[in-house]
Design a protein around this motif. Structure first.
Motif, PDB file in Angstrom:
ATOM      1  N   ASN A   1       0.839  -1.186   0.000  1.00 53.06           N
ATOM      2  CA  ASN A   1       0.000   0.000   0.000  1.00 53.06           C
ATOM      3  C   ASN A   1       0.876   1.239   0.000  1.00 53.06           C
ATOM      4  O   ASN A   1       2.060   1.162  -0.295  1.00 53.06           O
ATOM      5  N   ASN A   2       0.305   2.358   0.348  1.00 49.15           N
ATOM      6  CA  ASN A   2       1.029   3.628   0.393  1.00 49.15           C
ATOM      7  C   ASN A   2       0.728   4.324   1.722  1.00 49.15           C
ATOM      8  O   ASN A   2       0.256   5.453   1.752  1.00 49.15           O
ATOM      9  N   ILE A   3       0.984   3.597   2.814  1.00 51.54           N
ATOM     10  CA  ILE A   3       0.685   4.086   4.165  1.00 51.54           C
ATOM     11  C   ILE A   3       1.977   4.642   4.759  1.00 51.54           C
ATOM     12  O   ILE A   3       2.774   3.907   5.336  1.00 51.54           O
ATOM     13  N   ALA A   4       2.208   5.931   4.608  1.00 51.48           N
ATOM     14  CA  ALA A   4       3.463   6.538   5.048  1.00 51.48           C
ATOM     15  C   ALA A   4       3.553   6.686   6.564  1.00 51.48           C
ATOM     16  O   ALA A   4       4.642   6.681   7.125  1.00 51.48           O
ATOM     17  N   LEU A   5       2.419   6.793   7.249  1.00 53.66           N
ATOM     18  CA  LEU A   5       2.394   7.081   8.681  1.00 53.66           C
ATOM     19  C   LEU A   5       1.352   6.227   9.374  1.00 53.66           C
ATOM     20  O   LEU A   5       0.224   6.098   8.893  1.00 53.66           O
TER      21      LEU A   5
ATOM     22  N   ILE B   1       0.843  -7.341   9.259  1.00 51.95           N
ATOM     23  CA  ILE B   1       1.816  -7.293   8.173  1.00 51.95           C
ATOM     24  C   ILE B   1       1.641  -5.975   7.422  1.00 51.95           C
ATOM     25  O   ILE B   1       0.572  -5.711   6.866  1.00 51.95           O
ATOM     26  N   ILE B   2       2.686  -5.159   7.443  1.00 53.37           N
ATOM     27  CA  ILE B   2       2.685  -3.891   6.701  1.00 53.37           C
ATOM     28  C   ILE B   2       3.976  -3.865   5.887  1.00 53.37           C
ATOM     29  O   ILE B   2       4.855  -3.052   6.083  1.00 53.37           O
ATOM     30  N   HIS B   3       4.087  -4.830   5.001  1.00 49.16           N
ATOM     31  CA  HIS B   3       5.267  -5.052   4.169  1.00 49.16           C
ATOM     32  C   HIS B   3       5.125  -4.245   2.870  1.00 49.16           C
ATOM     33  O   HIS B   3       4.050  -4.206   2.285  1.00 49.16           O
ATOM     34  N   THR B   4       6.199  -3.577   2.462  1.00 48.30           N
ATOM     35  CA  THR B   4       6.224  -2.838   1.190  1.00 48.30           C
ATOM     36  C   THR B   4       5.053  -1.868   1.090  1.00 48.30           C
ATOM     37  O   THR B   4       4.278  -1.890   0.136  1.00 48.30           O
ATOM     38  N   SER B   5       4.910  -1.035   2.091  1.00 45.70           N
ATOM     39  CA  SER B   5       3.793  -0.080   2.108  1.00 45.70           C
ATOM     40  C   SER B   5       4.252   1.371   2.192  1.00 45.70           C
ATOM     41  O   SER B   5       3.466   2.244   2.540  1.00 45.70           O
ATOM     42  N   ARG B   6       5.532   1.624   1.927  1.00 47.97           N
ATOM     43  CA  ARG B   6       6.089   2.981   1.926  1.00 47.97           C
ATOM     44  C   ARG B   6       6.005   3.666   3.295  1.00 47.97           C
ATOM     45  O   ARG B   6       5.957   4.883   3.391  1.00 47.97           O
ATOM     46  N   LEU B   7       5.984   2.861   4.338  1.00 52.49           N
ATOM     47  CA  LEU B   7       5.892   3.363   5.704  1.00 52.49           C
ATOM     48  C   LEU B   7       7.155   4.119   6.085  1.00 52.49           C
ATOM     49  O   LEU B   7       8.266   3.618   5.915  1.00 52.49           O
ATOM     50  N   ARG B   8       6.985   5.350   6.594  1.00 55.20           N
ATOM     51  CA  ARG B   8       8.113   6.209   6.959  1.00 55.20           C
ATOM     52  C   ARG B   8       8.179   6.544   8.452  1.00 55.20           C
ATOM     53  O   ARG B   8       9.236   6.848   8.972  1.00 55.20           O
ATOM     54  N   HIS B   9       7.027   6.525   9.132  1.00 54.56           N
ATOM     55  CA  HIS B   9       7.021   6.901  10.548  1.00 54.56           C
ATOM     56  C   HIS B   9       5.870   6.201  11.271  1.00 54.56           C
ATOM     57  O   HIS B   9       4.800   5.997  10.709  1.00 54.56           O
ATOM     58  N   ILE B  10       6.121   5.879  12.526  1.00 55.62           N
ATOM     59  CA  ILE B  10       5.111   5.268  13.379  1.00 55.62           C
ATOM     60  C   ILE B  10       4.992   6.118  14.631  1.00 55.62           C
ATOM     61  O   ILE B  10       5.969   6.309  15.355  1.00 55.62           O
ATOM     62  N   ASP B  11       3.802   6.658  14.881  1.00 57.71           N
ATOM     63  CA  ASP B  11       3.584   7.452  16.088  1.00 57.71           C
ATOM     64  C   ASP B  11       3.755   6.574  17.325  1.00 57.71           C
ATOM     65  O   ASP B  11       3.523   5.362  17.281  1.00 57.71           O
ATOM     66  N   VAL B  12       4.122   7.184  18.424  1.00 57.48           N
ATOM     67  CA  VAL B  12       4.497   6.467  19.644  1.00 57.48           C
ATOM     68  C   VAL B  12       3.400   5.529  20.154  1.00 57.48           C
ATOM     69  O   VAL B  12       3.689   4.460  20.684  1.00 57.48           O
TER      70      VAL B  12
ATOM     71  N   LEU C   1       4.889  -9.225  13.848  1.00 57.50           N
ATOM     72  CA  LEU C   1       4.813  -7.900  13.223  1.00 57.50           C
ATOM     73  C   LEU C   1       5.830  -7.825  12.101  1.00 57.50           C
ATOM     74  O   LEU C   1       7.026  -8.002  12.326  1.00 57.50           O
ATOM     75  N   ASP C   2       5.341  -7.586  10.893  1.00 54.55           N
ATOM     76  CA  ASP C   2       6.210  -7.478   9.725  1.00 54.55           C
ATOM     77  C   ASP C   2       6.152  -6.050   9.192  1.00 54.55           C
ATOM     78  O   ASP C   2       5.133  -5.627   8.646  1.00 54.55           O
ATOM     79  N   LEU C   3       7.224  -5.312   9.390  1.00 53.87           N
ATOM     80  CA  LEU C   3       7.354  -3.935   8.896  1.00 53.87           C
ATOM     81  C   LEU C   3       8.471  -3.858   7.860  1.00 53.87           C
ATOM     82  O   LEU C   3       9.062  -2.801   7.648  1.00 53.87           O
ATOM     83  N   SER C   4       8.767  -4.961   7.212  1.00 54.74           N
ATOM     84  CA  SER C   4       9.890  -5.019   6.286  1.00 54.74           C
ATOM     85  C   SER C   4       9.602  -4.293   4.976  1.00 54.74           C
ATOM     86  O   SER C   4       8.446  -4.051   4.623  1.00 54.74           O
ATOM     87  N   ALA C   5      10.694  -3.940   4.292  1.00 57.90           N
ATOM     88  CA  ALA C   5      10.649  -3.313   2.966  1.00 57.90           C
ATOM     89  C   ALA C   5       9.854  -2.000   2.963  1.00 57.90           C
ATOM     90  O   ALA C   5       8.991  -1.775   2.126  1.00 57.90           O
ATOM     91  N   ASN C   6      10.166  -1.148   3.916  1.00 60.43           N
ATOM     92  CA  ASN C   6       9.576   0.177   3.994  1.00 60.43           C
ATOM     93  C   ASN C   6      10.709   1.211   4.021  1.00 60.43           C
ATOM     94  O   ASN C   6      11.810   0.922   3.573  1.00 60.43           O
ATOM     95  N   PHE C   7      10.443   2.383   4.556  1.00 63.91           N
ATOM     96  CA  PHE C   7      11.448   3.446   4.628  1.00 63.91           C
ATOM     97  C   PHE C   7      11.687   3.861   6.075  1.00 63.91           C
ATOM     98  O   PHE C   7      11.818   5.042   6.383  1.00 63.91           O
ATOM     99  N   LEU C   8      11.751   2.891   6.972  1.00 64.52           N
ATOM    100  CA  LEU C   8      11.936   3.168   8.399  1.00 64.52           C
ATOM    101  C   LEU C   8      13.415   3.308   8.731  1.00 64.52           C
ATOM    102  O   LEU C   8      14.256   2.600   8.191  1.00 64.52           O
TER     103      LEU C   8
ATOM    104  N   ASN D   1      14.745  -1.969   5.344  1.00 64.73           N
ATOM    105  CA  ASN D   1      14.377  -0.595   5.662  1.00 64.73           C
ATOM    106  C   ASN D   1      15.624   0.272   5.470  1.00 64.73           C
ATOM    107  O   ASN D   1      16.598  -0.182   4.890  1.00 64.73           O
ATOM    108  N   THR D   2      15.602   1.478   5.957  1.00 62.31           N
ATOM    109  CA  THR D   2      16.707   2.405   5.694  1.00 62.31           C
ATOM    110  C   THR D   2      17.571   2.683   6.921  1.00 62.31           C
ATOM    111  O   THR D   2      18.146   3.755   7.035  1.00 62.31           O
ATOM    112  N   PHE D   3      17.667   1.716   7.830  1.00 58.51           N
ATOM    113  CA  PHE D   3      18.509   1.889   9.009  1.00 58.51           C
ATOM    114  C   PHE D   3      19.963   2.059   8.574  1.00 58.51           C
ATOM    115  O   PHE D   3      20.459   1.296   7.761  1.00 58.51           O
TER     116      PHE D   3
END
Length: 141
Positions: A22-26, A42-53, A65-72, A96-98
Motif C-alpha cells: 500500500n502507500n501508508i506513510a504514517l 503485516i505492513i510489508h512494502t507499504s512505503r511506511l516512513r514513521h510510526i507514532d508512539v 509484526l512485519d514492517l519489512s521493505a519500507n522506509f523506516l 528498511n533504511t537503518f
C-alpha cells in the motif's frame, strides 16, 4: 490495494491483518486500538516512513509484526513505540533504511521477542537496548 491510511471499520475479531503493498506513510496514534485480538500484523512494502508512539496501543496480544521493505530508520521508531506490544515474538524490520545505528532503544521494550530480522549495518553498534532482549534466539541480517 492503494490505501493511504489504515482502513477504518476492520472487524474487531480480526486476528491477522495484511496491509502489504500500500502507500501508508504514517501509522497514527491508536490506529489499531479496537483490534485487541490481532495476533499478526503485516505492513510489508507499504512505503511506511514513521510510526507514532502510540500507534500500536491496544495490541497486547500481537505476536508477529512485519514492517519489512519500507522506509523506516531509527527516527521513525519513537523510543516506546513497542511498549503496547509486550507479547511480540517475531519482528521483521529488514529492507528498511537503518544506517549508522540499530533502533535498540525502541526494541528494548520487547522483552519476549524471540526472532528479529533487520538490515545489517556496516560498522553498526549493538546498543544497550539489546540487553533487555533476554529471550531473543534468532537475529537475521
Amino acid at each position: 490495494m492503494d490505501f493511504h491510511t489504515v482502513p477504518r471499520h476492520i472487524p474487531i475479531n480480526t486476528t491477522i491483518l495484511d496491509l502489504s503493498s500500500n502507500n501508508i506513510a504514517l501509522l497514527h496514534n491508536e490506529t489499531f486500538m479496537l483490534l485487541t485480538k490481532l495476533r499478526t500484523l503485516i505492513i510489508h512494502t507499504s512505503r511506511l516512513r514513521h510510526i507514532d508512539v502510540n500507534a500500536f496501543k491496544g495490541l497486547e496480544n500481537l505476536q508477529n509484526l512485519d514492517l519489512s521493505a519500507n522506509f523506516l530508520d531509527v527516527g521513525s521508531l519513537p523510543m516506546s513505540v513497542f511498549n503496547s506490544t509486550p507479547n511480540l515474538l517475531n519482528l521483521q524490520l529488514s529492507d528498511n533504511t537503518f544506517s549508522g545505528e540499530y533502533p535498540d532503544k525502541s526494541l528494548s521494550f520487547l522483552s519476549n521477542l524471540r526472532s528479529l530480522s533487520i538490515n545489517g549495518i556496516r560498522n553498526g553498534r549493538f546498543g544497550d537496548g539489546f540487553k533487555y532482549l533476554k529471550k531473543l534466539r534468532d537475529i537475521a541480517f
